[in-house]
Design a protein around this motif. Structure first.
Motif, PDB file in Angstrom:
ATOM      1  N   THR A  60       1.050  -1.299  -0.108  1.00  0.00           N
ATOM      2  CA  THR A  60      -0.462   0.392   0.304  1.00  0.00           C
ATOM      3  C   THR A  60       1.050   1.593   0.348  1.00  0.00           C
ATOM      4  OG1 THR A  60      -1.309  -1.311   1.321  1.00  0.00           O
ATOM      5  CG2 THR A  60      -1.968   1.595   0.958  1.00  0.00           C
ATOM      6  N   GLU A  61       2.117   1.213   0.515  1.00  0.00           N
ATOM      7  CA  GLU A  61       2.842   2.565   0.438  1.00  0.00           C
ATOM      8  C   GLU A  61       3.563   2.958  -1.351  1.00  0.00           C
ATOM      9  OE1 GLU A  61       6.864   3.091   3.500  1.00  0.00           O
ATOM     10  OE2 GLU A  61       6.698   1.542   2.683  1.00  0.00           O
ATOM     11  N   LYS A  62       4.063   1.486  -1.351  1.00  0.00           N
ATOM     12  CA  LYS A  62       4.133   1.414  -2.820  1.00  0.00           C
ATOM     13  C   LYS A  62       3.588   2.073  -4.175  1.00  0.00           C
ATOM     14  CE  LYS A  62       7.277  -1.658  -3.472  1.00  0.00           C
ATOM     15  NZ  LYS A  62       7.322  -3.268  -4.228  1.00  0.00           N
ATOM     16  N   VAL A  63       2.057   2.146  -3.543  1.00  0.00           N
ATOM     17  CA  VAL A  63       0.862   2.664  -4.373  1.00  0.00           C
ATOM     18  C   VAL A  63       1.216   3.982  -3.957  1.00  0.00           C
ATOM     19  CG1 VAL A  63      -1.096   2.776  -4.782  1.00  0.00           C
ATOM     20  CG2 VAL A  63      -0.333   0.350  -4.988  1.00  0.00           C
ATOM     21  N   MET A  64       0.718   4.139  -2.675  1.00  0.00           N
ATOM     22  CA  MET A  64       0.728   6.111  -2.327  1.00  0.00           C
ATOM     23  C   MET A  64       1.476   6.713  -2.927  1.00  0.00           C
ATOM     24  SD  MET A  64      -2.017   6.428  -0.565  1.00  0.00           S
ATOM     25  CE  MET A  64      -3.314   5.318  -1.398  1.00  0.00           C
ATOM     26  N   TYR A  65       3.629   6.178  -2.608  1.00  0.00           N
ATOM     27  CA  TYR A  65       4.197   6.634  -3.174  1.00  0.00           C
ATOM     28  C   TYR A  65       4.173   7.681  -4.272  1.00  0.00           C
ATOM     29  CZ  TYR A  65       6.870   5.764   0.907  1.00  0.00           C
ATOM     30  OH  TYR A  65       7.930   5.492   1.701  1.00  0.00           O
ATOM     31  N   TYR A  66       3.537   6.497  -5.037  1.00  0.00           N
ATOM     32  CA  TYR A  66       3.187   6.824  -7.109  1.00  0.00           C
ATOM     33  C   TYR A  66       2.480   7.809  -6.901  1.00  0.00           C
ATOM     34  CZ  TYR A  66       1.160   5.883 -11.650  1.00  0.00           C
ATOM     35  OH  TYR A  66       1.161   6.061 -13.008  1.00  0.00           O
ATOM     36  N   TYR A  67       1.117   7.436  -6.377  1.00  0.00           N
ATOM     37  CA  TYR A  67      -0.451   8.464  -6.172  1.00  0.00           C
ATOM     38  C   TYR A  67       0.510   9.745  -6.068  1.00  0.00           C
ATOM     39  CZ  TYR A  67      -3.397   5.969  -8.442  1.00  0.00           C
ATOM     40  OH  TYR A  67      -4.141   4.519  -8.660  1.00  0.00           O
ATOM     41  N   ILE A  68       1.541  10.041  -4.766  1.00  0.00           N
ATOM     42  CA  ILE A  68       0.870  11.405  -3.943  1.00  0.00           C
ATOM     43  C   ILE A  68       2.856  11.851  -5.216  1.00  0.00           C
ATOM     44  CG2 ILE A  68       2.788  12.133  -1.950  1.00  0.00           C
ATOM     45  CD1 ILE A  68       1.294   9.977  -0.334  1.00  0.00           C
ATOM     46  N   ASP A  69       4.141  11.817  -5.325  1.00  0.00           N
ATOM     47  CA  ASP A  69       4.509  11.839  -6.215  1.00  0.00           C
ATOM     48  C   ASP A  69       4.253  12.140  -7.510  1.00  0.00           C
ATOM     49  OD1 ASP A  69       7.108  11.382  -5.141  1.00  0.00           O
ATOM     50  OD2 ASP A  69       7.505   9.708  -5.978  1.00  0.00           O
ATOM     51  N   ARG A  70       3.097  11.715  -8.056  1.00  0.00           N
ATOM     52  CA  ARG A  70       1.927  12.149  -9.165  1.00  0.00           C
ATOM     53  C   ARG A  70       1.504  13.245  -9.674  1.00  0.00           C
ATOM     54  NH1 ARG A  70      -1.330   7.744 -12.668  1.00  0.00           N
ATOM     55  NH2 ARG A  70      -2.081  10.059 -14.155  1.00  0.00           N
ATOM     56  N   LEU A  71       1.327  13.630  -7.714  1.00  0.00           N
ATOM     57  CA  LEU A  71       0.321  14.857  -7.128  1.00  0.00           C
ATOM     58  C   LEU A  71       1.737  16.048  -7.724  1.00  0.00           C
ATOM     59  CD1 LEU A  71      -2.168  14.015  -5.146  1.00  0.00           C
ATOM     60  CD2 LEU A  71      -2.286  14.363  -7.382  1.00  0.00           C
ATOM     61  N   PHE A  72       2.642  15.780  -6.203  1.00  0.00           N
ATOM     62  CA  PHE A  72       4.165  17.046  -6.766  1.00  0.00           C
ATOM     63  C   PHE A  72       4.418  16.717  -7.697  1.00  0.00           C
ATOM     64  CE2 PHE A  72       2.744  15.465  -1.711  1.00  0.00           C
ATOM     65  CZ  PHE A  72       2.196  16.756  -1.640  1.00  0.00           C
ATOM     66  N   LYS A  73       4.939  16.717  -8.667  1.00  0.00           N
ATOM     67  CA  LYS A  73       5.659  16.448  -9.906  1.00  0.00           C
ATOM     68  C   LYS A  73       5.116  17.102 -11.071  1.00  0.00           C
ATOM     69  CE  LYS A  73       8.853  12.857  -9.259  1.00  0.00           C
ATOM     70  NZ  LYS A  73       9.272  11.381  -9.360  1.00  0.00           N
ATOM     71  N   SER A  74       3.646  17.481 -10.537  1.00  0.00           N
ATOM     72  CA  SER A  74       2.632  17.982 -11.159  1.00  0.00           C
ATOM     73  C   SER A  74       2.476  19.252 -10.624  1.00  0.00           C
ATOM     74  CB  SER A  74       1.790  17.161 -11.220  1.00  0.00           C
ATOM     75  OG  SER A  74       1.786  16.037 -12.055  1.00  0.00           O
ATOM     76  N   SER A  75       3.448  19.371  -9.245  1.00  0.00           N
ATOM     77  CA  SER A  75       2.540  20.542  -9.322  1.00  0.00           C
ATOM     78  C   SER A  75       3.708  21.842  -9.377  1.00  0.00           C
ATOM     79  CB  SER A  75       2.587  20.352  -7.753  1.00  0.00           C
ATOM     80  OG  SER A  75       3.689  20.529  -6.964  1.00  0.00           O
ATOM     81  N   SER A  76       4.138  22.746  -8.417  1.00  0.00           N
ATOM     82  CA  SER A  76       4.273  24.253  -8.439  1.00  0.00           C
ATOM     83  C   SER A  76       5.724  24.308  -7.779  1.00  0.00           C
ATOM     84  CB  SER A  76       3.621  25.603  -7.925  1.00  0.00           C
ATOM     85  OG  SER A  76       3.638  25.156  -6.322  1.00  0.00           O
ATOM     86  N   ILE A  77       5.903  23.069  -6.587  1.00  0.00           N
ATOM     87  CA  ILE A  77       6.857  22.559  -6.131  1.00  0.00           C
ATOM     88  C   ILE A  77       7.311  21.505  -6.858  1.00  0.00           C
ATOM     89  CG2 ILE A  77       6.119  23.928  -3.872  1.00  0.00           C
ATOM     90  CD1 ILE A  77       5.831  20.696  -2.913  1.00  0.00           C
ATOM     91  N   SER A  78       7.093  20.867  -8.135  1.00  0.00           N
ATOM     92  CA  SER A  78       7.758  20.087  -8.512  1.00  0.00           C
ATOM     93  C   SER A  78       9.152  20.167  -8.190  1.00  0.00           C
ATOM     94  CB  SER A  78       7.518  19.770 -10.288  1.00  0.00           C
ATOM     95  OG  SER A  78       7.279  20.573 -11.014  1.00  0.00           O
ATOM     96  N   SER A  79       9.664  21.346  -8.734  1.00  0.00           N
ATOM     97  CA  SER A  79      11.400  21.625  -8.609  1.00  0.00           C
ATOM     98  C   SER A  79      12.656  21.379  -7.545  1.00  0.00           C
ATOM     99  CB  SER A  79      11.568  23.017  -9.708  1.00  0.00           C
ATOM    100  OG  SER A  79      11.484  24.216  -8.665  1.00  0.00           O
TER     101      SER A  79
END
Length: 119
Positions: free
Chosen positions: A31-50
């Motif tokens: 479940t942790e792996k799945v959450m990492y996947y979804y959370i990372d996708r969110l932040f990598k598309s956000s204003s703090i991605s860099s």
């Protein structure tokens, strides 16, 4: 310098079980792996991605209802003055938009008022 912020939300279609509370269990790890996947996708598309450097799921907890599971994570970003700065409210609004008004995270349903970001 690396800075941390907390991320909390509740999934309404992931039933909490005792093995989710145990960080070494198979259920926790998968479940942790799945959450990492979804959370990372969110932040990598956000204003703090860099400046975003990642999140670590700290725990899964029982929600208010039988099928709810709360997620507590600690996320990090590089606090470099020449890069984007962390604006907690801006990031909250971005995540809200990216999750359809805090209702969807991939195939998971979110409790609408459960998203919390503390920087």
């Amino acid at each position: 310098a690396i800075r941390n912020f907390t991320l909390n939300f509740t999934i309404t279609n992931l039933q909490f079980t005792a093995d989710l509370a145990m960080p070494n269990s198979k259920k926790f790890k998968s479940t942790e792996k799945v959450m990492y996947y979804y959370i990372d996708r969110l932040f990598k598309s956000s204003s703090i991605s860099s400046v975003y450097t990642g999140c670590k799921v700290m725990r899964f907890r029982s929600g208010r209802h039988r099928d709810d599971t709360g997620i507590d994570a600690v996320c990090s970003y590089n606090n470099n003055a020449s890069l984007a700065t962390f604006d907690r409210e801006k990031v909250y609004h971005e995540l809200s938009t990216m999750t359809n008004g805090i209702t969807k995270l991939g195939h998971y349903s979110l409790e609408k008022n459960s998203l919390y970001i503390n920087g």
